[in-house]
Design an enzyme around this catalytic site. Structure first.
Site, PDB file in Angstrom:
ATOM      1  N   TYR A 149       1.541   9.089  -6.865  1.00 48.05           N
ATOM      2  CA  TYR A 149       1.590   9.836  -8.124  1.00 48.05           C
ATOM      3  C   TYR A 149       2.179   8.987  -9.256  1.00 48.05           C
ATOM      4  CZ  TYR A 149       0.624  13.664  -4.944  1.00 48.05           C
ATOM      5  OH  TYR A 149       0.055  14.467  -3.984  1.00 48.05           O
TER       6      TYR A 149
ATOM      7  N   CYS B 288      -3.033  19.789  -9.582  1.00 41.61           N
ATOM      8  CA  CYS B 288      -2.865  18.533  -8.852  1.00 41.61           C
ATOM      9  C   CYS B 288      -3.170  17.374  -9.783  1.00 41.61           C
ATOM     10  CB  CYS B 288      -3.804  18.503  -7.654  1.00 41.61           C
ATOM     11  SG  CYS B 288      -3.689  16.984  -6.675  1.00 41.61           S
TER      12      CYS B 288
ATOM     13  N   ARG C 130      -2.729  22.753  -2.150  1.00 36.40           N
ATOM     14  CA  ARG C 130      -2.430  21.323  -1.960  1.00 36.40           C
ATOM     15  C   ARG C 130      -1.269  21.201  -0.980  1.00 36.40           C
ATOM     16  NH1 ARG C 130      -2.537  16.759  -0.414  1.00 36.40           N
ATOM     17  NH2 ARG C 130      -2.281  14.882  -1.677  1.00 36.40           N
TER      18      ARG C 130
ATOM     19  N   HIS D 133       0.835  -1.196   0.000  1.00 40.12           N
ATOM     20  CA  HIS D 133       0.000   0.000   0.000  1.00 40.12           C
ATOM     21  C   HIS D 133       0.865   1.240   0.000  1.00 40.12           C
ATOM     22  CE1 HIS D 133      -2.858   3.023   1.469  1.00 40.12           C
ATOM     23  NE2 HIS D 133      -3.783   2.252   0.954  1.00 40.12           N
TER      24      HIS D 133
ATOM     25  N   HIS E 232      -5.869  10.074   6.865  1.00 39.09           N
ATOM     26  CA  HIS E 232      -6.201   8.730   7.301  1.00 39.09           C
ATOM     27  C   HIS E 232      -7.427   8.711   8.199  1.00 39.09           C
ATOM     28  CE1 HIS E 232      -1.816   8.428   6.377  1.00 39.09           C
ATOM     29  NE2 HIS E 232      -2.236   7.341   5.793  1.00 39.09           N
TER      30      HIS E 232
END
Length: 579
Positions: free
Chosen positions: A425, A285, A224, A123, A147
């Site tokens: 990304y 973004c 961002r 992950h 999270h």
């Protein structure tokens, strides 16, 4: 009684008889429970069930029927970190011994103890969890607070193996209360921003404002952030340009040792010693328009709509000039010795890990790419949210590479090793999911694809037919490509008209700003649609073509990927027609 329920009851009896006798017995139970969970996860993946199903179906082991609570769907419901009856209890020292992949990775969250060994290896957030291995993950999640969502809590619970000893729990809680919220010193923001997340702060420009001017005001420029915003005084500010692996020294035994050559610079050094440069450029973004992916199939990440993108003029100095001067090397010498330029910011996590990214060297030193070290946005000093006192601006490239609050520039033969370069990304085929993703198999995204969106009017707006309808939006393409055409359909893509592009001072291959566009639907056309076709709704679709004749894919499902990035499918909205 089915076999799964029988296994749960057997585990319950085992825990009742032995869990309070020794942590060793608890460890055996934990391993049995972990193996059961692995079997369940494997079953659901092989059966092709969506992630949401197997998360719900692997609810925590609440084995006592009396302690179970049921959700509306009949599944066992549970809150992450809550105390669960009839699970083994672990002392914190036992958890601390499981602090690496070899010994198993255990973490604490609230009352819960979790074996997340499988998770960290597959992950993108695994690197963050490894920082907390053998301890409390709470302080790290208070920084990476994306999270704190039900989706993440549900996912965590499938790795539950037990409860933390109550005295150790109290000790951790007392420590947590003394830790200051890392975001208390964040700057104030404009109230018109559309907030997608508070900590770290992430927000979009209101669409109606985005298309009012070619340049987005700094206070309304989309934000961002990955971590708390640094508070840096210009008088204290410095950054370094480093060259690694090209100098060799000798240690006391005469052995060759790699070393780094570093040059310290200040903002004043840049302003005094280099020629200033102003460049118009979009920052976008890579998750812009992610919400359209969720309409097809859910992805992980911030739910960006269509304005995680803004356009501005940036003033600073060319990175090319700084590299050539600081290293004393020619362009050809740099190309022979290095392949990448790494950036590191002053923004950092709870353990001091800084945000990092990199771009290919050829882009950094190309006169055409115009990569900047910038200190102004639209003629104003950068605000804290946008990188004060100095940031990188990489025109034509996803915003993740334009590192803010610049701390270090490092010339290297390798890409940045940061989490955001190596395990985020990146774009994968739609067949790749979280069970089989291999981050080494996909390159880090750089240039943005051709993009277009309709910003006003808003979806589902009621439009009267007695006046003209004006549509407004933006179009943009990465790599310096210009926009040559925007097409608009009023009937879902069956027929098309060409929009009007507003003037731009830029030309490809150095067209790094966006193109705003308009399209007017006359009142007579709207009335005709209602009268002849009994049309009560406009199904509007927009798409763009860039100067390299790249086009946008028809549907979001054509470019769907697990990270939900780079969505440049046709943008669609519906408007209601009223008399």
């Amino acid at each position: 009684m089915n076999s799964q329920r029988r296994l749960l009851l057997n585990l319950k009896q085992f825990s009742t008889n032995w869990c309070q006798k020794s942590n060793k017995s608890c460890l055996v139970l934990a391993h049995k429970e972990r193996d059961y969970r692995r079997q369940r996860r494997s079953h659901f993946h092989s059966a092709g069930y969506p992630v949401a199903v197997f998360i719900a179906s692997t609810a925590p082991f609440v084995l006592d029927d009396k302690s179970e609570t049921k959700s509306a769907t009949g599944e066992v419901d549970h809150i992450a970190g809550k105390f669960v009856n009839n699970l083994p209890t672990f002392k914190l020292n036992a958890v601390k011994s499981h602090n690496n992949v070899e010994n198993g990775v255990w973490v604490v969250f609230g009352h819960g103890v979790y074996d997340v060994t499988d998770f960290v290896q597959n992950h993108p957030g695994g690197d963050v969890i490894l920082l907390a291995a053998g301890g409390d993950i709470g302080p790290y999640w208070n920084v990476y607070s994306q999270h704190h969502t039900q989706q993440v809590y549900d996912m965590l619970e499938q790795y539950r193996i037990g409860n933390l000893d109550i005295e150790d729990y109290k000790t951790l809680q007392q420590k947590a209360e003394t830790v200051q919220d890392a975001y208390t010193n964040d700057p104030k923001r404009h109230p018109a921003l559309i907030v997608r997340q508070q900590k770290p702060f992430n927000a979009e420009t209101p669409p109606v404002i985005a298309v009012q001017n070619q340049f987005t005001p700094q206070s309304l420029f989309f934000v961002r952030n990955h971590m708390p915003v640094p508070d840096i005084k210009e008088s204290d500010y410095e950054f370094h340009v480093e060259m690694g692996t090209i100098m060799r020294e000798r240690d006391q035994k005469g052995k060759g040792v790699e070393s780094v050559s570093s040059k310290r610079l200040t903002l004043d050094d840049l302003k005094k010693n280099f020629k200033p440069k102003t460049v118009e450029a979009v920052i976008q973004c890579s998750g812009n328009r992610r919400d359209d992916f969720n309409k097809y199939k859910e992805v992980k990440g911030l739910t960006w709509a269509l304005t995680a993108i803004s356009n501005a003029t940036w003033t600073g100095v060319l990175l090319r000039d700084v590299l050539l001067t600081s290293t004393g090397l020619s362009e050809e010498e740099l190309k022979k010795k290095f392949k990448h330029v790494q950036f590191e910011g002053y923004d950092s996590s709870a353990d001091g890990t800084s945000y990092g990214a990199s771009i290919p060297l050829h882009k950094a030193i190309s006169a055409d790419c115009e990569v900047l070290l910038a200190w102004e946005l639209n003629g104003e000093p950068l605000s804290r949210d946008h990188g004060f006192p100095l940031r990188v601006v990489v025109p034509g490239t996803v915003g993740a590479r334009s590192v803010k609050w610049l701390k270090n520039i490092r010339l290297s033969t390798e890409e940045s090793k940061s989490h955001w370069q190596q395990k985020d990304y990146k774009m994968f085929h739609s067949s790749v999911d979280w069970s089989n993703v291999d981050w080494s198999k996909s390159p880090s995204v750089q240039e943005c694809p051709v993009q277009c969106a309709l910003c006003t009017p808003s979806p589902n707006t009621s439009i009267k037919t007695d006046s003209d309808l004006e549509l407004k939006g933006y179009a943009y393409s990465g790599g310096g490509n210009g926009i040559v055409r925007v097409d608009v359909s009023l009937d879902g893509g069956n027929s098309w008209n060409q929009a009007e592009l507003l003037d731009s001072d830029q030309e490809a291959p150095k067209e790094f700003g966006w193109r705003l566009w308009t399209f007017t639907v006359e009142s007579d056309t709207l009335k005709k649609l209602m009268s002849t076709s009994n049309c009560k709704e406009l199904d509007i679709v927009v798409k763009a073509t860039d100067s390299s004749h790249n086009v946008m894919p028809k549907d979001a499902k054509d470019v769907w990927n697990i990270r939900g990035i780079m969505n440049n499918s046709w943008h669609r909205i519906k408007l209601k027609l009223v008399d």
